[in-house]
Design a protein around this motif. Structure first.
Motif, PDB file in Angstrom:
ATOM      1  N   PRO A   2       9.057   7.146  -8.024  1.00  0.00           N
ATOM      2  CA  PRO A   2       8.551   7.360  -6.604  1.00  0.00           C
ATOM      3  C   PRO A   2       7.093   7.267  -6.185  1.00  0.00           C
ATOM      4  N   ALA A   3       6.339   7.791  -6.973  1.00  0.00           N
ATOM      5  CA  ALA A   3       5.003   7.778  -6.760  1.00  0.00           C
ATOM      6  C   ALA A   3       4.181   6.400  -6.688  1.00  0.00           C
ATOM      7  N   GLN A   4       5.006   5.637  -7.349  1.00  0.00           N
ATOM      8  CA  GLN A   4       4.262   4.141  -7.735  1.00  0.00           C
ATOM      9  C   GLN A   4       3.999   3.491  -6.160  1.00  0.00           C
ATOM     10  N   ARG A   5       2.727   2.893  -6.172  1.00  0.00           N
ATOM     11  CA  ARG A   5       2.606   1.846  -4.872  1.00  0.00           C
ATOM     12  C   ARG A   5       3.546   0.636  -5.216  1.00  0.00           C
ATOM     13  N   GLY A  21       0.931  -1.222   0.020  1.00  0.00           N
ATOM     14  CA  GLY A  21       0.152   0.163  -0.058  1.00  0.00           C
ATOM     15  C   GLY A  21       0.829   1.273   0.050  1.00  0.00           C
ATOM     16  N   LEU A  22       2.165   1.286   0.326  1.00  0.00           N
ATOM     17  CA  LEU A  22       2.888   2.357   0.390  1.00  0.00           C
ATOM     18  C   LEU A  22       3.616   2.822  -1.204  1.00  0.00           C
ATOM     19  N   THR A  23       3.955   3.714  -1.332  1.00  0.00           N
ATOM     20  CA  THR A  23       4.519   4.152  -2.513  1.00  0.00           C
ATOM     21  C   THR A  23       6.038   3.806  -2.303  1.00  0.00           C
ATOM     22  N   VAL A  24       6.757   4.015  -3.282  1.00  0.00           N
ATOM     23  CA  VAL A  24       8.115   3.877  -3.386  1.00  0.00           C
ATOM     24  C   VAL A  24       8.888   4.938  -2.483  1.00  0.00           C
TER      25      VAL A  24
END
Lengths: 290, 129
Positions: free
Chosen positions: A120-123, A87-90
Motif C-alpha cells: 500500500p505504501a508503494q508509489r 505520484g500517488l501510492t497504492v
C-alpha cells in the motif's frame, strides 16, 4: 433481463473517417465479452462510447438499459495502458476512489490489494505492469459496478501476470456476477475467460455471439475443388481458398455438415476470428470497395 | 478433489473439456461416489476460466446424472463410470487388433487406417446424434 450493452445503427465519425459505422449489438448481462479486431477497427471507440466518454454521431447505444453517462457508478472503465497516478501510492489510490465513489467497497479494495501482494505504501509509478493492471482493476471494481469495460487490460503483461490478472477478474465475476467487456488481441486468453465474442473489422461488427455457439457453428471443410454456392441452405461461407484441385472453406452452419465428400474439421476461436478478419472474406471485399 | 486444466489448442469448447475431464476421472476411478468437485469460484481462481462455463459444465454433468449440486455445500459425485465396461475392454481390443491386421493385409498404411477409423467413427457418432 436488461442487456449489458445494446446498440442500433451506432456510428461514430471523426471528421470524414468513420471509427464505427452502423453497428448493432445486443449483449446479454452477466457475460464476459471479448472484443477483438485489428488495430483501428473501432474497439476503443466502442468502449469509450459505452462509458459515455464519447457521444455517437448517429444511432443509439445503451448500457444496462440506460444512455451512457460518464462517471456512472454502475460502470467501471479501465482505459488502455491501465492509467494510474504515478505520484500517488497504492493506498492513496484507494482513498481517492473512496472519496469519489459513493458505492466504494473499502473492505473489498483492501482485501484485493493484500491478495495481489501490492504494498500500500508503494508509489504507483514504481509498480510493474502487472501490478499497475491489478491496481487499476481493483479501483474500477471497488466501486461495485454492474459492468466493467476494459480496454486491452493485459496487452503489456507477461504471461504469468496476464494469467494472474485474468484469475482475479474471473473471481470478481464469479462473486458478483459483474458483466465484463474487454478488448484484446490475445484470442487464446479470450477463449478461456469469455463466453461472448464480438469481432469488429473496419468499423463494423463482423460477427457477435456466444462463444460456445461460435465454436459449434463454424467448421473447416476440405475437399476436391468446387463452387461453394452449391453448399445448400443454412451454410454461410466465411472464408474460402481454392487450388486447381482442392477447395478449403471456413463456413458457419447451424446444421451438421453431412456431405461425406468434405473433410470436416473443428476450429478454435482464433481460427474463427482470423477467418472473419481475413481479407478474402466476401463481405470484406465489398466493404473495401466503397 | 480433482484439478481442471484447459487445452487452448484442442478446438473443444472449454465447458466440454471440463465435462470430459470429470468423465475421465470417473472412468479411471480417480473420482468416486460422494467425492466433491471444486466450487465454481475455486475453478475460476485456479484455471482463469469464465464462471458461466464452469456452471454450464456442472449443469450438464448433473443432467447426465453423474453429479448432484447440494445448495451451500457443493457439487458431489453421485455415480461412477465404466465400472462394468472396463471388463469389456479386453475382448473389444482383440476385435480391433484382428481388424487392424486385416486392414494391414489389405495394404493400408498407418495413416490410411487412422483416417478410415476416424471417418467411420465420425459418421457413426453423427448418425447416433
Amino acid at each position: 433481463m436488461t442487456e449489458a450493452l445494446s446498440a442500433e445503427g451506432l456510428t461514430k465519425r471523426y471528421g470524414r473517417r468513420a471509427a464505427l459505422s452502423d453497428c448493432s449489438l445486443a449483449v446479454p448481462a452477466g457475460r464476459v465479452v471479448g472484443l477483438v479486431g485489428p488495430n483501428g477497427a473501432g474497439k476503443s471507440t466502442l468502449l469509450q462510447l459505452a462509458c459515455g466518454l464519447l457521444d455517437p454521431t448517429s444511432g443509439r447505444i445503451e448500457v444496462l438499459g440506460e444512455r451512457p453517462v460518464s462517471g456512472s457508478p454502475r460502470v467501471g472503465f479501465v482505459a488502455q495502458d491501465t492509467p494510474v497516478y504515478a505520484g500517488l501510492t497504492v493506498a492513496e489510490h484507494l482513498r481517492m476512489g473512496a472519496h469519489v465513489n459513493p458505492s466504494w467497497d473499502a473492505e473489498f479494495a483492501e482485501r484485493r490489494i493484500a491478495q495481489t501482494g501490492l504494498d500500500p505504501a508503494q508509489r504507483a509509478g514504481k509498480l510493474s505492469g502487472g501490478q499497475r493492471a491489478q491496481l487499476a482493476l481493483t479501483v474500477a471494481a471497488a466501486k461495485q459496478p454492474d459492468l466493467l469495460l476494459l480496454d486491452e487490460p493485459v496487452a503489456s503483461l507477461d504471461p504469468l501476470a496476464r494469467r494472474t490478472f485474468l484469475r482475479g477478474l474471473m473471481e470478481l465475476t464469479a462473486d458478483r456476477g459483474t458483466s465484463v467487456v474487454m478488448s484484446s488481441h490475445l484470442v487464446a486468453d479470450l477463449e478461456r475467460v469469455c463466453d461472448y465474442l464480438i469481432v469488429l473489422v473496419a468499423s463494423q461488427v463482423r460477427v457477435a455471439g456466444e462463444v460456445d455457439d461460435l465454436l459449434a457453428g463454424h467448421h473447416r471443410l476440405v475437399g476436391r475443388r468446387r463452387d461453394p454456392a452449391g453448399l445448400g441452405a443454412g451454410i454461410a461461407v466465411v472464408e474460402q481458398s481454392h487450388t486447381e484441385v482442392q477447395s478449403t472453406l471456413i463456413v458457419r452452419s447451424t446444421a451438421p455438415i453431412d456431405d461425406p465428400s468434405w473433410q470436416v474439421d473443428r476450429l478454435d476461436l482464433e481460427d474463427i476470428v482470423l477467418a472473419y478478419m481475413s481479407e478474402s472474406a466476401p463481405q470484406w471485399v465489398l466493404e473495401g470497395q466503397r | 478433489m480433482i484439478e481442471f486444466h484447459l487445452d487452448a489448442r484442442s478446438g473443444v469448447a472449454p465447458y466440454m473439456q471440463l465435462i470430459q475431464q470429470v468423465r475421465h476421472a470417473l472412468r479411471l476411478g480417480v473420482l468416486k461416489e460422494g467425492d466433491k468437485l471444486p466450487t465454481v469460484r475455486e475453478v475460476v481462481a485456479r484455471v482463469a476460466i469464465n464462471p458461466n462455463t464452469v456452471s454450464k459444465a456442472y449443469r450438464e454433468l448433473e443432467y447426465e446424472g453423474l453429479v448432484t449440486a447440494r445448495p451451500g455445500l457443493g457439487t458431489f459425485v453421485t455415480r461412477t463410470l465404466g465400472g462394468d465396461s472396463l471388463a469389456q475392454h479386453e475382448p473389444l481390443r482383440k476385435d480391433l487388433q484382428r481388424w487392424l491386421s486385416e486392414a494391414r493385409a489389405a495394404g493400408l498404411d498407418d495413416e490410411s487406417i487412422e483416417a478410415l477409423f476416424l471417418s467411420a467413427f465420425r459418421s457413426f457418432s453423427e448418425a447416433r446424434g
